[in-house]
Design a protein around this motif. Structure first.
Motif, PDB file in Angstrom:
ATOM      1  N   ARG A 119      -4.298 -16.185 -14.815  1.00  0.00           N
ATOM      2  CA  ARG A 119      -3.131 -16.822 -15.348  1.00  0.00           C
ATOM      3  C   ARG A 119      -1.757 -16.449 -14.720  1.00  0.00           C
ATOM      4  N   ARG A 144      -7.828 -24.195 -15.045  1.00  0.00           N
ATOM      5  CA  ARG A 144      -8.762 -25.031 -14.980  1.00  0.00           C
ATOM      6  C   ARG A 144      -9.721 -25.142 -13.821  1.00  0.00           C
ATOM      7  N   ASP A 198      -9.498 -22.056 -25.132  1.00  0.00           N
ATOM      8  CA  ASP A 198      -8.507 -21.490 -25.913  1.00  0.00           C
ATOM      9  C   ASP A 198      -7.816 -20.204 -24.987  1.00  0.00           C
ATOM     10  N   ASN A 199      -8.573 -19.882 -23.953  1.00  0.00           N
ATOM     11  CA  ASN A 199      -8.214 -18.550 -23.338  1.00  0.00           C
ATOM     12  C   ASN A 199      -7.390 -18.997 -22.060  1.00  0.00           C
ATOM     13  N   GLN A 200      -7.176 -20.273 -21.921  1.00  0.00           N
ATOM     14  CA  GLN A 200      -6.143 -20.840 -20.726  1.00  0.00           C
ATOM     15  C   GLN A 200      -6.388 -20.288 -19.557  1.00  0.00           C
TER      16      GLN A 200
END
Length: 118
Positions: A64, A94, A89-91
């Motif tokens: 991230r 993608r 949910d962990n972002q």
């Protein structure tokens, strides 16, 4: 092409570095996510290759932050916990590629080559 590798298992890290260097890549490796992130802040890399479960900063947080620093960096997770990386949910980024352990080094090199060529 420069690859930043974050893998806390020293044997695995050594094998990965050797396989990628033999394939012609420049590899800088760290045993935790925080050290890898600090290096990312100093210089650009084409690919972040990271384990997910690591001390100090896990691979998802590292990915991230890496994509915040450089939206063009490619990300590949190497993990025995693919479901964790796939959890929305962990972002996790993608577009990140996931390679599940165990894998053959040849498969890793092929996936890295394919990802960097995309």
């Amino acid at each position: 092409m420069k690859i930043l590798l974050a893998e806390d298992d020293s044997d695995m890290r050594r094998f990965l570095v050797k396989a990628l260097q033999n394939a012609g890549y420049t590899v800088v490796s760290f045993d935790n996510g925080l050290s890898a992130y600090n290096r990312l802040r100093e210089e650009p890399f084409e690919l972040l290759l990271t384990d997910i479960v690591m001390p100090e900063m896990d691979g998802i947080e590292l990915a991230r932050r890496a994509t915040e620093l450089d939206p063009d960096i490619k990300v590949m997770f190497i993990t025995g916990f693919a479901a964790v990386a796939l959890n929305p949910d962990n972002q996790a980024p993608r577009q990140a590629k996931i390679l599940s352990k165990p894998f053959h080094l040849k498969d890793l090199v092929n996936e890295v080559t394919r990802l960097l060529a995309a």
